[in-house]
Design an enzyme around this catalytic site. Structure first.
Site, PDB file in Angstrom:
ATOM      1  N   TYR A 149      44.654  33.824  30.250  1.00 26.19           N
ATOM      2  CA  TYR A 149      44.835  32.713  29.324  1.00 26.19           C
ATOM      3  C   TYR A 149      45.052  31.433  30.122  1.00 26.19           C
ATOM      4  O   TYR A 149      45.926  31.367  30.983  1.00 26.19           O
ATOM      5  CB  TYR A 149      46.040  32.979  28.411  1.00 26.19           C
ATOM      6  CG  TYR A 149      46.307  31.874  27.423  1.00 26.19           C
ATOM      7  CD1 TYR A 149      45.448  31.666  26.350  1.00 26.19           C
ATOM      8  CD2 TYR A 149      47.416  31.058  27.550  1.00 26.19           C
ATOM      9  CE1 TYR A 149      45.694  30.660  25.420  1.00 26.19           C
ATOM     10  CE2 TYR A 149      47.677  30.053  26.635  1.00 26.19           C
ATOM     11  CZ  TYR A 149      46.812  29.854  25.571  1.00 26.19           C
ATOM     12  OH  TYR A 149      47.059  28.851  24.670  1.00 26.19           O
ATOM     13  N   ASP A 244      45.291  29.243  38.649  1.00 19.96           N
ATOM     14  CA  ASP A 244      46.186  28.873  37.550  1.00 19.96           C
ATOM     15  C   ASP A 244      47.569  29.468  37.810  1.00 19.96           C
ATOM     16  O   ASP A 244      47.783  30.666  37.672  1.00 19.96           O
ATOM     17  CB  ASP A 244      45.602  29.395  36.239  1.00 19.96           C
ATOM     18  CG  ASP A 244      46.417  28.970  35.018  1.00 19.96           C
ATOM     19  OD1 ASP A 244      47.544  28.481  35.192  1.00 19.96           O
ATOM     20  OD2 ASP A 244      45.907  29.137  33.891  1.00 19.96           O
ATOM     21  N   LYS A 277      55.348  24.930  33.035  1.00 20.87           N
ATOM     22  CA  LYS A 277      56.583  25.672  32.791  1.00 20.87           C
ATOM     23  C   LYS A 277      57.710  25.277  33.749  1.00 20.87           C
ATOM     24  O   LYS A 277      58.408  24.311  33.511  1.00 20.87           O
ATOM     25  CB  LYS A 277      56.309  27.164  32.786  1.00 20.87           C
ATOM     26  CG  LYS A 277      55.278  27.555  31.706  1.00 20.87           C
ATOM     27  CD  LYS A 277      55.145  29.032  31.530  1.00 20.87           C
ATOM     28  CE  LYS A 277      54.060  29.374  30.516  1.00 20.87           C
ATOM     29  NZ  LYS A 277      54.368  28.988  29.131  1.00 20.87           N
TER      30      LYS A 277
END
Length: 442
Positions: A149, A244, A277
Site C-alpha cells: 500500500y 516506501d 508517520k
C-alpha cells in the site's frame, strides 16, 4: 448530564461523515461491533468517550514510537503554536528537520538521501515520488507489488493491501483505466516476475516502488537480498527504485529498514525514499528524499511540479524534531524487546489452544495470520482463516487491550509500553486464544 457512548458517537458521525469515519479501517468493518471513539491518549494507553482505558497496540498506526503525548513533544508543539499555526512561508525548523533526517540516514559516511522535501501525508509523498521518477526518466510505467500500500493516489491503488485488503476491494471506483494500466502489479519477492516485466516493457518502466518491508497486508518481509536485487535491476534498465518507508522509516531503527539492511552488510542505496508517520511524531507530516540530482528536478529548481500550502507546517515539524531527537538507541532496544515478548506470548497462547497460526516479523513490527507456513506474498496473506480474528479482537478489547481492527495490519509497540502494560497484554492473551479457537466462520 448525558454521557456520550461509543455507539452514540458512531451514530452521530455516520449522519455527517461518510461511513462515520475519515479513514475506512476505523469503521471496524472486518471485526464488527462498535468503533471506539477515542478522546485521550497518554503513554501506552488510550481512553474512549465512555472513559474506558485500554493498553494501545495501534499507536496511531505507527507514529507514537515513544508513546502518546510525550511531554517533550507536547511542549514543542505548544511552543510552536504560540508563535502561529501556519505562515505560508519557510521556517528555519524545516531545514533543521531535514538535516536531522539526513543525519540519521548517514551510515559509515554513506548518505541514504541528500535532500528532503516535506509534504503533509504519506499519499502525497509516494504520489510525488512517482511523478518525480517519471519526470527524471521520461517514462510512464510503474512497477508495484501486490499487497503493498502506497497511499490512495489513482495509480497506486491496484491490488493494494491495508484498508483495501480489509474491505476486500481489489482497487477503487473512480480510477480511469488508462491510469491503472500504467501500473504493473507483480507478486512480491518474485525476482523472475520483475525481470520478465522489464523484458516485456523495454524502455518504458520509470520506477519500481516497494515498501521497504511490506506491512499493509500483515507483515510481508523482503527475502534476503530482494531490495538490493530491485535496485540493481532498476538501474540496469534505466529505471529508479522508490523505497516506501512511510511505515518503517524511523520505526524499525533510527535509519528505518534501509538502516537495518545496511547494518547487516548490504551496500545498496535507494534512489528515492518516502517517509511518514514517525517523521511527524503523530502530526500530519511526510516527506520524500533522494539523491541531489534527482531531488533537484522538483520545482522551483526543476520541471517536476509539487506544492502544498501547509507543507512543512511548523507544529508538525516541531513534533517531528522532538520525536526524532528522543528516539535514541535505548528507545529502539526497548521497543524491540517489548515486541518480542508480546509476539512470543501471543504465539504461545494460540499454540496452547491448538489454533493454527503464523506470526510474521519485520524488525519490531509483527502481524498475526491464521494459517500454517510462512507468508511471502499477498496471496499467502489472504490464504488464512481471517474469520477467526474478530473473536480474538473483541476478547482482547473486553480485557482492555486495543488492537488494530483488521488482521491485515501490523501491531505496534512503543517505548512507553512498560512492564505493567506488557503484563496486561500477556495476561489477556489466553482468554482471547480460547475465544479464537471456538470461533466459527460467519
Amino acid at each position: 448530564m448525558t454521557t456520550l457512548t461509543n455507539a452514540a458517537a458512531a451514530e452521530r458521525a455516520r449522519a455527517v461523515i461518510p461511513g462515520g469515519v475519515n479513514s475506512p479501517v476505523r469503521a471496524f468493518a472486518s471485526v464488527g461491533g462498535t468503533p471506539l471513539a477515542i478522546t485521550r491518549a497518554e503513554g501506552a494507553h488510550v481512553w474512549d468517550v465512555e472513559g474506558n482505558e485500554y493498553v494501545d497496540l495501534v499507536a496511531s498506526w505507527g507514529p507514537a514510537l515513544i508513546g502518546h503525548a510525550h511531554p517533550e513533544v507536547v511542549a514543542a508543539v505548544q511552543r510552536a503554536a504560540a508563535n502561529g499555526l501556519s505562515f505560508g512561508a519557510s521556517t528555519p525548523a524545516e531545514a533543521e528537520l531535514a538535516e536531522l533526517v539526513i543525519d540519521r540516514l548517514t551510515i559509515d559516511g554513506v548518505r541514504g538521501i541528500d535532500k528532503l522535501r516535506l509534504v503533509s501525508t504519506g499519499t502525497e509523498a509516494t504520489m510525488t515520488a512517482v511523478r518525480l521518477a517519471r519526470g527524471v526518466t521520461g517514462r510512464d510505467v510503474i512497477i508495484k507489488f501486490a499487497g503493498h500500500y502506497h497511499g490512495h493516489s489513482d495509480g497506486l491503488l491496484a491490488d493494494a493491501g491495508s484498508g483495501l485488503a480489509t474491505l476486500a476491494i481489489p482497487g477503487s471506483a473512480g480510477v480511469p483505466a488508462p491510469i491503472a494500466a500504467q501500473t504493473l502489479v507483480l507478486p512480491y519477492n518474485d525476482r523472475d516476475a520483475v525481470a520478465a516485466a522489464f523484458a516485456a516493457h523495454p524502455g518504458k518502466i520509470a520506477a519500481i516502488i516497494t515498501e521497504a518491508a511490506g506491512a499493509n497486508a500483515g507483515i510481508l518481509a523482503p527475502e534476503a537480498g530482494f531490495n538490493e536485487f530491485l535496485v540493481a535491476t532498476a538501474r540496469a534498465n534505466g529505471a529508479l527504485l522508490i523505497l516506501d518507508e512511510v511505515l518503517t522509516g524511523f520505526r524499525v531503527s533510527a535509519a528505518g529498514w534501509w538502516g537495518l539492511e545496511r547494518a547487516e552488510g548490504a551496500s545498496w542505496r535507494p534512489d528515492i525514499v518516502t517517509f511518514g508517520k514517525v517523521i511527524g511524531g503523530g502530526m500530519p507530516l511526510a516527506g520524500l528524499g533522494g539523491r541531489a540530482e534527482i531531488m533537484d528536478q522538483l520545482a522551483p529548481l526543476g520541471p517536476v511540479y509539487q506544492a502544498g500550502t501547509l507543507s512543512g507546517n511548523p507544529l508538525a515539524v516541531a513534533a517531528g524534531i522532538a520525536t526524532l531527537r528522543l528516539a535514541d538507541d535505548a528507545v529502539y532496544e526497548h521497543v524491540n524487546h517489548a515486541a518480542a515478548v508480546v509476539a512470543s506470548s501471543l504465539s504461545e497462547a494460540l499454540e496452547d489452544e491448538g489454533v493454527e497460526h503464523v506470526i510474521s516479523h519485520a524488525g519490531s513490527l509483527f502481524s498475526l495470520a491464521f494459517r500454517s507456513g510462512s507468508i511471502a506474498t499477498y496471496d499467502d496473506a489472504r490464504d488464512q482463516e481471517s474469520w477467526r480474528y474478530p473473536a480474538f479482537f473483541h476478547a482482547m478489547r473486553e480485557q482492555g487491550i486495543s488492537l488494530p481492527p483488521s488482521v491485515f495490519e501490523a501491531w505496534f509497540l512503543t517505548a512507553a509500553h512498560d512492564d505493567d502494560a506488557i503484563e496486561r497484554i500477556v495476561t489477556a492473551l489466553p482468554a482471547a486464544a480460547r475465544a479464537t479457537a471456538q470461533a466459527e466462520p460467519a
